[in-house]
Design an enzyme around this catalytic site. Structure first.
Site, PDB file in Angstrom:
ATOM      1  CD  GLU A   1      43.745  19.332  -3.793  1.00 25.06           C
ATOM      2  OE1 GLU A   1      43.358  18.349  -4.248  1.00 25.06           O
ATOM      3  OE2 GLU A   1      43.333  20.107  -2.813  1.00 25.06           O
TER       4      GLU A   1
ATOM      5  CD  GLU B   1      38.724  15.604   0.489  1.00 28.66           C
ATOM      6  OE1 GLU B   1      39.812  16.078   1.176  1.00 28.66           O
ATOM      7  OE2 GLU B   1      38.437  16.106  -0.409  1.00 28.66           O
TER       8      GLU B   1
HETATM    9 ZN   LIG Z   1      41.906  17.897  -2.684  1.00 29.57          ZN
END
Ligand SMILES: [Zn+2]
Length: 1018
Positions: free
Chosen positions: A208, A110
């Site tokens: 993240e 993504e």
């Molecule tokens: Zn992300």
């Protein structure tokens, strides 16, 4: 709602993990113009359209829409179009992504597809479009079993620009090795230029996910899903487990793209008033016709059912912010339910789950929360319909280890009780009312709301249009209820008693958790580094340098389409408001197409509240509508609110004066909405709360305090950058100082201290005293939004309501007074503070005192904040620094300009980046085009559609008039390069204005050595 969704947004990524609340679809406007729908009503089943075949056309009158389902003939791609008289058009393309390992391949993909594509070969075209588009929404999301790329825009040209970029990104991404190592993971020297410096793991997703797993809530939610549905894709971490991310190779990433991001595995969605034919023609001619159908194996099998319940344990790091360190265990009982594509069963189970857990009248609320054993429900609670088969969870967090058996027993007994007694009819009525109100209450992005609601069911083969037919689904539900009085009880028996696919999960803190995790990380790193051959080492060095170079390289963005500032409307959308005076209280009315819903806001000013009492105001707002009032105990009050309103809310409000920096407004805002027919009932409830609130129920207060403290503590990692900015602003002006007290990290620790008190009787007295000041009509102003037809009646009822409220003044004295707080003695000071918290990443911030809203420099500073964010800070902090996000913000609400970073592996370096950014802007090292792009992002923000229930709030809450807004808009258009250099030099350059640094993060040796820093240990 979305379990483990990675949401990539402009500045911060939030992986949302929440339990069920009833998801309401709401109508965006009382649609009168049905031309948009009429056009597609003529489409016949099996008719052909630009390479597609129409499968069916559905009417959904309750949402004012007509839907068309189609498939693409050559590739089998599915397309769902919703025609509706709404100018905020939406698009999304979603792929079924069902990984079988925890390397985070869908999540890294993504990120990587947005690093450049065939037609748009620039790094991060997605991010760069933020400066060139009027999108009302742009994002990419990874859930457990789908990845979706949605956007919305009101501008036709802009919509087409974005469509081109999105489609090119997903079907023809470059997926370069460099992008993979930047976004995913890589080995890199601490100093990429120095091959003697140690090698470490780096990467955006890697960091993240480290951030995500530093939250207890996230660890628990992920474990529930992994362990309840272990056999296939839900058994792994789709976002990526930092321990496994380094196992992913670039080749695996490309293979995953080839098989998963294919039209045969895609679902397209279009929404709004733009013509369907144009969408189909563009998608087919430019993309789909280039592909051949493939067969894609992405289906998720049903989970094999267990023949007996399972118990599992996980650990987490201790939470130093927890109100009671001895009570940090979380327990939840979780059941696997039914296939989400069985709409009727899903509706029933979702309603049962809501009845079981939601609101003060619900059986689990009463048995679990009121027992005061834990601080709140477990992080996953209620129904979850985001996996192929739905699940239900119930439990507690913040319990003592010894109470585990007790909690289990309560859960089992509560289910038994429901099976034997059923649910009260009036609670079912309240829920049905909520669903009815939910279809009428309007939010700002309806098109996006639709796809978020249906994507999971559609992804697993459900019928998209059927999922939107709220009325017929509810009619069938009511019929089943009528046919069998024991219908719900039998379902509870079947799914919550006789169901052996049941997982009891316990999470307890482990002092060594962090060390073990770090040790694992070090071992993994060592293994990776030891394997490196001389050749590999050369490559690590070269890659690090290439990455640096590519990040520094100037890019030609000429290939990206762009909206021109000249194409933007120069006029603001006016807020038309009438002001009336009832008994000295100003009432602002706004007529809007609200779909028979009435919206009420009441602000009670705090200018006369003694300073030492103010720390209790946030607690006051979180308990005042939940303690019971007059004839109603708190359960009955909550029940009445559910039966007649969309909920009764209270919160704090602080805004700096639009012109004078020493003045500000501070208040408590009460808000609620209801169907027109229920307005008098809603006002009666507020009368009870204002005149007869019951703040002296010690047991109830204890429950609410514990919940508030736990909520606040859990929220810090999600919004660390906001907490850092709120804190660094607080030494600069009086409004920001009060804001820190109400909603900053100091409020979190105050609430923690209150929760630790043995005896809450003093706190209770403070709340009662606050009530006298706040629940008093002398300090009120009110706003109401309703349809023009209903407004006269609404005002009449409000008049009656106001006369019932308590006042200390005689009738002749009741004239509206100025409630603005004027400060004379505040001196801004520059401070450096670390709030030490056991995170694995930092949240850095620097704030500078600037100017209020109407000052001519305010629009310049606003544009400057955008320029710095998108042309400097994003590159330095995110791309080079490996933080999840970073940027700058000018906040007119407190007149402060702030820099921030989010989930940042660096600390002091980031502070240097802030300084470098200022010097860069002061030297004017940017172009006129950069300035234009920065302006576009400003307009993108300010021109977002405002739902009818929120129209007028700028004036009502912040006293900002249409004239001021128009003036500010005119000034925005006029901002030029020179003025940005000028404001940088006059405000931001070091020493010009007071400025403060604050950050949240773990023990930091540089800070510890430096006397100029104050360290606050939480
Ligand atoms: Zn992300």
């Amino acid at each position: 709602m979305l379990r483990t969704v990675s949401k990539r947004s402009t500045s911060a990524c939030t992986r949302l993990i929440t339990g069920l609340r009833w998801r309401s679809l709401s109508a965006a406007a009382t649609a009168t113009n049905t031309d948009v729908q009429d056009k597609i009503r003529t489409l016949k089943k099996r008719s052909k359209l630009h390479g597609y075949t129409v499968e069916k056309v559905d009417e959904v009158p309750e949402l004012f829409l007509t839907a068309v389902s189609l498939h693409h003939d050559k590739t089998g791609a599915k397309h769902f179009h919703v025609a509706r008289d709404d100018s905020n058009n939406s698009f999304s393309v979603a792929f079924k992504t069902t990984p079988l390992d925890s390397t985070g391949v869908p999540h890294i993909l993504e990120h990587t597809v947005l690093c450049g594509s065939r037609k748009f070969p620039v790094r991060d075209p997605f991010f760069k479009m933020i400066n060139r588009s009027l999108a009302t929404f742009m994002n990419a999301l990874t859930a457990s079993d789908w990845t979706m790329y949605p956007f919305s825009s009101q501008n036709r040209k802009d919509y087409n620009n974005l469509l081109a970029i999105y489609l090119d990104a997903v079907f023809y991404p470059q997926l370069r090795e460099l992008d993979f190592s930047q976004e995913g993971w890589r080995l890199e020297h601490e100093n990429p230029a120095d091959k003697s410096s140690p090698i470490d793991f780096k990467g955006v997703v890697y960091n993240e996910m480290k951030g995500v797993f530093s939250s207890q809530q996230n660890i628990f939610a992920e474990a529930v899903q992994n362990k309840l549905l272990p056999s296939h894709t839900y058994g792994v971490v789709s976002g990526g487990d930092p321990a496994y991310i380094p196992d992913l190779t670039w080749t695996q990433l490309k293979d995953f793209h080839k098989t998963h991001y294919h039209p045969s595995n895609a679902r397209f969605y279009t929404y709004g008033n733009f013509p369907l034919e144009d969408h189909l023609q563009y998608i087919n001619d430019n993309y789909l016709q280039n592909f051949e159908a493939i067969s894609v194996d992405t289906d998720v099998p049903s989970e094999p059912r267990w023949n007996k319940p399972v118990e599992e344990k996980v650990t987490c790091q201790p939470d130093t912010m927890a109100p009671d360190p001895e009570k940090q265990t979380t327990l939840a009982v979780n059941f696997l339910l039914s296939d989400i594509t069985d709409l009727d069963e899903a509706t029933t189970l979702s309603i049962i789950s809501t009845l079981l857990t939601d609101g003060e009248m619900s059986p689990f609320y009463q048995s679990l929360l009121e027992a005061n054993i834990g601080s709140d429900y477990s992080p996953v609670i209620g129904y979850n319909g985001y996996t192929k088969e739905s699940t239900f969870s119930v439990g507690l967090q913040g319990i003592h280890q010894d109470d585990i058996p007790k909690v289990k027993k309560i859960i089992a007994e509560t289910i038994d009780k429901v099976i034997s007694e059923g649910f009260e009819q009036s609670r079912i009525d309240a829920l049905l009312h909520r669903i009815e109100l939910g279809t009428k209450h309007q939010t700002s992005n309806f098109g996006l709301g639709i796809i978020m609601n249906i994507v999971s069911g559609w992804n697993h083969g459900g019928d998209a249009a059927e999922m939107l037919k709220v009325n017929s689904t509810m009619d069938r539900f009511k019929q089943r209820l009528q046919d069998d009085p024991h219908y719900l009880q039998n379902k509870v028996q079947q799914y919550f008693k006789a169901n052996t696919h049941c997982l009891t999960l316990v999470m307890s803190p482990d002092e060594k958790y962090d060390d073990i995790r770090k040790q694992g990380e070090q071992e993994k790193l060592k293994a990776c580094v030891n394997k490196l051959t001389d050749q590999d080492r050369e490559k690590v060095l070269k890659l690090g340098q290439e990455l640096l170079e590519s990040q520094n390289a100037a890019e030609d963005l000429g290939c990206l389409p762009c909206i021109q500032v000249a194409e933007i409307d120069r006029k603001i959308q006016p807020e038309v408001m009438e002001k009336t005076d009832f008994d000295g209280i100003p009432v602002f009315s706004t007529c809007q197409p609200t779909n028979e819903v009435v919206y009420l806001r009441m602000m009670s000013f705090l200018d006369k509240v003694p300073e030492e009492m103010k720390i209790y105001i946030p607690l006051f707002t979180s308990v005042i509508t939940r303690m019971g009032a007059g004839a109603y105990d708190y359960k009955e009050l909550s029940h009445q609110a559910e039966l007649h309103t969309g909920g009764l809310n209270a919160g704090t409000h602080v805004s700096a004066h639009h012109t004078n920096p020493d003045d500000f407004d501070q208040g408590v805002v009460f808000s609620s909405y209801c169907l027109e027919r229920n307005l008098n009932r809603m006002l009666d409830l507020w009368t009870e709360i204002f005149d007869r609130s019951n703040l002296r129920d010690s047991n109830r207060l204890e429950t609410l305090i514990k919940m508030a403290a736990a909520d606040l503590a859990a929220g810090i990692p999600q919004a660390g950058h906001s907490y850092a900015m709120t804190h660094s602003a607080s030494s600069l002006n009086p409004a920001a100082q009060v804001n820190e007290m109400f909603s900053g990290v100091s409020q979190v620790s105050i609430m923690k201290k209150i929760a630790e008190l043995e005896d809450n009787s003093k706190v209770m007295e403070h709340l009662v005293e606050l009530g006298r000041e706040i629940l008093n009509k002398d300090n009120l102003k009110i706003s109401v939004n309703a349809t023009p037809q209903f407004m006269p009646k609404a005002l009449k009822e409000l008049d009656g309501f106001i006369t019932t409220l308590h006042s200390d003044r005689k009738p002749e004295q009741r004239v509206y007074k100025d409630h603005t707080t004027h400060t004379k003695s505040f001196t801004a000071s520059s401070k450096k503070t670390q709030i030490e918290l056991p995170f694995s990443v930092n949240y850095m911030s620097k704030s500078v005192q600037t100017v209020p809203y109407t000052h001519e420099d305010c629009p310049r500073l606003q544009v400057l904040s955008r320029l710095l964010s998108w042309k400097y800070l994003h590159r330095e902090i995110r791309e080079k620094g490996g933080a999840y996000g970073g940027g700058a913000a000018m906040v007119p609400k407190n007149g402060v300009f702030s820099f921030y970073s989010y989930r940042d592996p660096n600390s002091m370096n980031t502070l240097s980046v802030f300084e470098d950014a200022i010097n860069w802007a002061a030297r004017g090292e940017f172009t006129d085009t950069d300035v234009e792009e920065a302006k576009i992002t400003m307009f993108q923000q300010s021109d977002k559609p405002v739902p009818p229930g929120q129209m007028g709030t700028t004036l009502f809450l912040n006293n900002i008039t249409d004239e001021m807004r128009q003036q500010s808009r005119d000034q925005l258009f006029a901002v030029a390069k020179d003025s940005l250099v000028d404001v940088t030099q006059r405000y931001l350059v070091s020493g010009q204005k007071p400025s403060s640094l604050s950050f949240l993060g773990p023990n930091n040796s540089k800070v510890a050595e430096d006397q100029s820093w104050k360290i606050v240990k939480e």
